[in-house]
Motif scaffolding. Structure first.
Motif, mmCIF file in Angstrom:
data_model
loop_
_atom_site.group_PDB
_atom_site.id
_atom_site.type_symbol
_atom_site.label_atom_id
_atom_site.label_comp_id
_atom_site.label_asym_id
_atom_site.label_seq_id
_atom_site.Cartn_x
_atom_site.Cartn_y
_atom_site.Cartn_z
ATOM 1 N N GLY A 1 29.042 37.975 56.699
ATOM 2 C CA GLY A 1 29.456 39.127 55.914
ATOM 3 C C GLY A 1 28.472 39.473 54.819
ATOM 4 O O GLY A 1 27.429 38.842 54.661
ATOM 5 N N PRO A 2 28.798 40.510 54.017
ATOM 6 C CA PRO A 2 27.920 40.914 52.917
ATOM 7 C C PRO A 2 27.842 39.862 51.825
ATOM 8 O O PRO A 2 28.772 39.076 51.632
ATOM 9 N N GLY A 3 26.737 39.860 51.115
ATOM 10 C CA GLY A 3 26.558 38.950 49.999
ATOM 11 C C GLY A 3 26.949 39.608 48.682
ATOM 12 O O GLY A 3 27.365 40.770 48.640
ATOM 13 N N PRO A 4 26.774 38.877 47.576
ATOM 14 C CA PRO A 4 27.260 39.339 46.269
ATOM 15 C C PRO A 4 26.291 40.292 45.583
ATOM 16 O O PRO A 4 25.890 40.088 44.439
ATOM 17 N N ILE A 5 25.876 41.351 46.281
ATOM 18 C CA ILE A 5 24.919 42.313 45.751
ATOM 19 C C ILE A 5 25.512 43.706 45.899
ATOM 20 O O ILE A 5 25.964 44.081 46.973
ATOM 21 N N ASN A 6 25.508 44.471 44.827
ATOM 22 C CA ASN A 6 26.086 45.817 44.844
ATOM 23 C C ASN A 6 27.503 45.766 45.409
ATOM 24 O O ASN A 6 27.825 46.420 46.398
ATOM 25 N N PHE A 7 28.345 44.998 44.757
ATOM 26 C CA PHE A 7 29.697 44.889 45.308
ATOM 27 C C PHE A 7 30.741 44.700 44.225
ATOM 28 O O PHE A 7 30.467 44.288 43.103
ATOM 29 N N ILE A 8 31.955 45.085 44.591
ATOM 30 C CA ILE A 8 33.155 44.824 43.811
ATOM 31 C C ILE A 8 34.134 44.167 44.769
ATOM 32 O O ILE A 8 34.307 44.629 45.904
ATOM 33 N N ASP A 9 34.756 43.081 44.345
ATOM 34 C CA ASP A 9 35.734 42.469 45.247
ATOM 35 C C ASP A 9 36.916 41.910 44.475
ATOM 36 O O ASP A 9 36.818 41.584 43.290
ATOM 37 N N VAL A 10 38.053 41.852 45.177
ATOM 38 C CA VAL A 10 39.251 41.157 44.711
ATOM 39 C C VAL A 10 39.583 40.134 45.784
ATOM 40 O O VAL A 10 39.590 40.452 46.976
ATOM 41 N N HIS A 11 39.869 38.907 45.367
ATOM 42 C CA HIS A 11 39.871 37.784 46.312
ATOM 43 C C HIS A 11 41.042 36.847 46.005
ATOM 44 O O HIS A 11 40.879 35.822 45.340
ATOM 45 N N PRO A 12 42.282 37.153 46.461
ATOM 46 C CA PRO A 12 43.393 36.204 46.305
ATOM 47 C C PRO A 12 43.228 35.011 47.238
ATOM 48 O O PRO A 12 42.660 35.136 48.335
ATOM 49 N N HIS A 13 43.751 33.866 46.804
ATOM 50 C CA HIS A 13 43.521 32.611 47.529
ATOM 51 C C HIS A 13 44.734 31.702 47.347
ATOM 52 O O HIS A 13 45.280 31.585 46.239
ATOM 53 N N VAL A 14 45.161 31.069 48.435
ATOM 54 C CA VAL A 14 46.269 30.104 48.406
ATOM 55 C C VAL A 14 45.806 28.835 49.104
ATOM 56 O O VAL A 14 45.200 28.898 50.185
ATOM 57 N N GLU A 15 46.072 27.689 48.492
ATOM 58 C CA GLU A 15 45.743 26.423 49.139
ATOM 59 C C GLU A 15 46.885 25.440 48.949
ATOM 60 O O GLU A 15 47.584 25.467 47.925
ATOM 61 N N ILE A 16 47.092 24.590 49.964
ATOM 62 C CA ILE A 16 48.172 23.607 49.916
ATOM 63 C C ILE A 16 47.642 22.271 50.397
ATOM 64 O O ILE A 16 46.646 22.192 51.132
ATOM 65 N N ALA A 17 48.314 21.190 49.962
ATOM 66 C CA ALA A 17 47.974 19.827 50.371
ATOM 67 C C ALA A 17 49.055 19.326 51.322
ATOM 68 O O ALA A 17 50.210 19.156 50.933
ATOM 69 N N LEU A 18 48.686 19.107 52.570
ATOM 70 C CA LEU A 18 49.608 18.624 53.589
ATOM 71 C C LEU A 18 49.534 17.107 53.687
ATOM 72 O O LEU A 18 48.607 16.480 53.147
ATOM 73 N N PRO A 19 50.481 16.467 54.372
ATOM 74 C CA PRO A 19 50.412 15.005 54.527
ATOM 75 C C PRO A 19 49.153 14.574 55.267
ATOM 76 O O PRO A 19 48.496 15.355 55.953
ATOM 77 N N HIS A 20 48.831 13.292 55.120
ATOM 78 C CA HIS A 20 47.720 12.645 55.826
ATOM 79 C C HIS A 20 46.361 13.258 55.450
ATOM 80 O O HIS A 20 45.473 13.407 56.290
ATOM 81 N N ASN A 21 46.215 13.632 54.168
ATOM 82 C CA ASN A 21 44.939 14.141 53.654
ATOM 83 C C ASN A 21 44.472 15.401 54.374
ATOM 84 O O ASN A 21 43.275 15.588 54.621
ATOM 85 N N VAL A 22 45.406 16.260 54.707
ATOM 86 C CA VAL A 22 45.080 17.554 55.305
ATOM 87 C C VAL A 22 45.272 18.633 54.239
ATOM 88 O O VAL A 22 46.306 18.674 53.568
#
Length: 472
Positions: free
Chosen positions: A363-384
């Motif tokens: 994808g495009p790199g961080p040049i001449n750009f505006i972005d909004v970037h929501p992110h969700v992360e979770i910790a599952l059992p067994h180090n996943v």
């Protein structure tokens, strides 16, 4: 070069010494740091001078005594094997209108030798092999055999105030990696050749360096410094449990730099700062990462005036099931207006690709750009661990195009007045099976927006990858 795993096994057999043959040193910390670092030279295994601290299969390779009973003369051996299958459909939104699947293999083997408290050498060999890629390997895909690092370090003893001088081939990694990163995602990591001075002044860590990036070639020990590019700077940081502060000046000289307005010599100076708070681990809490910088200099006979602002704010619920973390990034970087005499395109220098999602290499790199970037992360059992993000992207300047992560123009901007580039959801699942062995899967889609559709081709881009790696 598939001989690295075999070589590591041979070294283990040669150097493995019965525990009883090692002398015991005193003042060993109760909880030594056993983490495997991104930069392997940052690891300190001197606590293994005490045989009682040996608990891992690879520990005999982490502290090999070189001189009598001295704990200051020792060698540490490190290594890595990584296999990645990547599949890209409609690369660059249809410029390559087919599925391109290929295998990347990485092997690394390092030797960290301490000659007392003040002298040290570090050598890290790299081998990257690419198979099946339509169009052949890129420089980031293949390097049959070469040095990733090879430097001599001379310094004072550690303490409240200290200084180290390094000369040779080195890796650089600062801050979030948004400006200076080792390029961990691609098969061949980035390295530099030159001088680095690392100092500690009270609570501040201050680095000064003068480097040239190494040109990656496909052969055996044929990499060389890029004499068309000079890179220097001073980077100061004050780590803290709550809020860390970083201030820096970075200089770049490229004899031939290309932007939408043309090609000329680029001499660019960057002055910036970063405030960050680490992600909560024990108790629920907020984290943040805020960075801003200003760039000035010359491009040919004209001037440079560019800038960027990046922010991320997150919250981790450590007391809830799966310990979810919710965060939002927002980034903006300046673009150019070619009708003026001043170049306005921001240069991200040597950035970390996956800062901008799993589609970093496509994808495009961080040049001449505006972005909004929501992110969700979770910790599952067994180090996943699992994460999901969604990046929505626009052009900052309607007179400038879009560029890839390395900074090359991939779509000129003068054929469309549309600002919207597109949006890209992505997901990643990682299983840390043991401290050494891990598995990972990535999947993402880049839905082309009005700018890409108007400038053609404007197909949706698909990407998935399966990873496995082992480090010791």
């Amino acid at each position: 070069m598939r001989f690295f795993p075999m070589l590591a096994a041979v070294v283990l057999l040669v150097t493995r010494t019965p525990v009883g043959a090692q002398s015991v040193s005193s003042a060993i910390p109760d909880s030594p740091d056993r983490s495997i670092k991104l930069l392997r030279e940052d690891e300190d295994w001197s606590f293994l001078a005490n045989p009682a601290n040996r608990q891992d299969f690879w520990d005999p390779l982490k502290f090999i005594r070189l001189r009598g009973d001295s704990s200051d003369w020792f060698m540490t051996i490190s290594g890595e094997a990584r296999e990645v299958w990547e599949q890209i459909g409609n690369d660059y939104w249809g410029q390559a209108p087919y599925w391109n699947g290929y295998l990347n293999e990485r092997y690394m083997l390092g030797f960290d030798i301490h000659y007392g408290k003040h002298v040290r050498t570090f050598v890290d060999f790299k081998s990257g092999i690419n198979s099946f890629r339509n169009g052949g390997p890129r420089p980031i895909d293949e390097k049959k055999l070469d040095f990733q690092a090879a430097f001599l370090q001379v310094g004072t003893a550690e303490g409240q105030n200290s200084v180290e001088v390094r000369a040779g081939i080195q890796e650089l990694e600062y801050g979030s990696g948004r400006l200076i990163d080792v390029r961990e995602g691609p098969n061949v990591r980035l390295s530099f050749a030159g001088f680095l001075v690392k100092s500690k002044i009270n609570e501040w860590l201050v680095d000064g360096f003068a480097m040239r990036p190494r040109l990656d070639k496909f052969g055996v020990f044929d990499d060389q410094p890029n004499h068309q590019v000079g890179f220097w700077g001073v980077y100061a940081s004050r780590p803290a449990p709550k809020t860390s502060v970083e201030l820096y000046y970075l200089g770049l000289d490229r004899k031939q730099a290309t932007f939408q307005r043309g090609t000329a010599q680029e001499v660019r100076h960057s002055i910036g700062g970063r405030l960050s708070r680490p992600i909560a681990t024990e108790r629920p809490g907020w984290d943040f990462d805020n960075e801003a910088l200003w760039q000035f200099g010359t491009f040919g006979s004209g001037n440079i005036r560019a800038w960027t602002v990046a922010t991320e704010t997150g919250y981790r619920f450590t007391s809830r099931p799966l310990k979810p973390r919710l965060s939002v990034k927002a980034d903006i970087s300046s673009g150019d207006h070619p009708a003026t005499s001043t170049l306005g395109t921001f240069n991200p220098l040597f950035p970390k690709g996956d800062y901008f999602g799993v589609l970093a290499t496509t994808g495009p790199g961080p040049i001449n750009f505006i972005d909004v970037h929501p992110h969700v992360e979770i910790a599952l059992p067994h180090n996943v661990a699992a994460s999901f993000d969604w990046i929505v992207q626009w052009r900052e300047s309607l007179d400038d195009g879009i560029y890839n992560v390395p900074g090359s123009l991939i779509r000129a901007g003068n054929a469309s007045e549309a600002r919207y580039v597109g949006h890209r959801p992505g997901t990643q699942i990682r299983w840390q099976k043991t401290r050494h062995l891990w598995f990972q899967g990535d999947y993402g889609i880049f839905y082309a927006g009005s700018f890409l559709k108007e400038t053609q081709p404007g197909r949706n881009l698909n990407y998935w990858a399966l990873w496995t790696g082992y480090k010791f």
